[in-house]
Design a protein around this motif. Structure first.
Motif: not given
Length: 297
Positions: A70-78, A201-211, A230-239
């Motif tokens: 329920p943190y991000m709906s299908k409609e939002t992703l669509d 010249d910085l390496k991105p590690i994690l990001v949140i879109d606030v548009w 958002f904090w319930n969806l962060v893939d900490w393994e990927k980070v």
């Protein structure tokens, strides 16, 4: 088609595979293998042409559109993925043919372009990075990642508080990033609109879109509620993968690239992550390109 062939050669193995799969499945859908090209409808031929001439393909999601609820709906992703990101990808592929940018990776375009080309390239990269940072099956922060966050922020919770504050405080549209510099020090930076830390010249590690389009369907104007979700969806393994330098092994000759040592004989300085090695770099033993390597730790 010769032009497409030259571009195709420059793509990484995974990118080539994605394009070929798209061609295969579409051809299967329209019975190309039974009909042949001459019996296809005009719009079907055009679709195949669009697929094979698309320099930067639409990235795939590592989960289903329903998976983040329920943190991000299908409609939002669509809308966010299916329409906003698709538009940036389409616009970029229309803008770069016949320019020096058509032979460049997204990262190279971001570092060198400006105006509409930069905006669409950066938004394609930013959104792809954002969606690939999310997961429906979150795991705890690993001890190694926790150690790195504690080193530069004091604790994992202190990092999350600082990141949340930055995301709440960014005026208007943009992105908030966890980044690493050349000395591997972690920090939080904010970029407006299509801004991307690669330009600094910085390496991105994690990001949140606030548009607003990232959260308005689910949370209306409640940006704080979106950040909490958002904090319930962060893939900490990927980070952690992006944060911790890994060794890579050549699958052809077993040469191991160790980022701590680099590869001075081929011009790669010690401390250079494999991901930052130029795309035209080759294995010093057998001469194969980077896409022949696999991570081993």
């Amino acid at each position: 088609m010769r032009h497409f062939g030259n571009l195709f050669k420059r793509l990484k193995f995974q990118e080539k595979e994605k394009i070929l799969k798209k061609i295969y499945y579409f051809c299967k859908k329209v019975n190309f293998f039974q009909k042949g090209i001459h019996r296809l409808e005009r719009n079907e031929k055009i679709t195949i042409l669009i697929i094979i001439t698309m320099i930067h393909p639409m990235p795939s999601l590592p989960y289903t559109a329903e998976a983040l609820a329920p943190y991000m709906s299908k409609e939002t992703l669509d809308f966010h993925y299916g329409k906003h990101l698709q538009t940036y990808v389409d616009n970029l592929n229309k803008l770069i043919p016949g320019t020096p940018y058509e032979k460049m990776s997204l990262e190279q375009i971001i570092r060198k372009a400006d105006g509409p080309v930069f905006n669409n390239a950066a938004q394609t990269w930013n959104h792809t990075f954002f969606f690939q940072t999310l997961t429906p099956k979150q795991t705890p922060v690993s001890p190694k990642l926790a150690e790195l966050l504690e080193k530069d922020f004091g604790s994992v919770e202190a990092f999350k508080e600082a990141f949340t504050k930055a995301a709440l405080g960014l005026f208007g549209s943009g992105w908030v990033w966890l980044v690493a510099d050349k000395q591997h020090k972690l920090s939080i930076v904010s970029t407006a609109n299509a801004g991307n830390p690669l330009t600094q010249d910085l390496k991105p590690i994690l990001v949140i879109d606030v548009w607003e389009h990232a959260y308005y369907i689910d949370y209306r104007n409640r940006r704080a509620a979106f950040i909490d979700a958002f904090w319930n969806l962060v893939d900490w393994e990927k980070v952690a993968e992006r944060c911790v330098m890994k060794r890579y092994e050549c699958t052809a000759c077993d040469y191991i690239y160790d980022p701590e040592k680099g590869s001075p004989e081929t011009g790669i300085a010690p401390g250079t992550p494999f991901e930052e090695i130029p795309e035209d770099w080759t294995c010093p033993i057998c001469g194969l390109y980077k896409d022949a390597f696999r991570a081993i730790d």
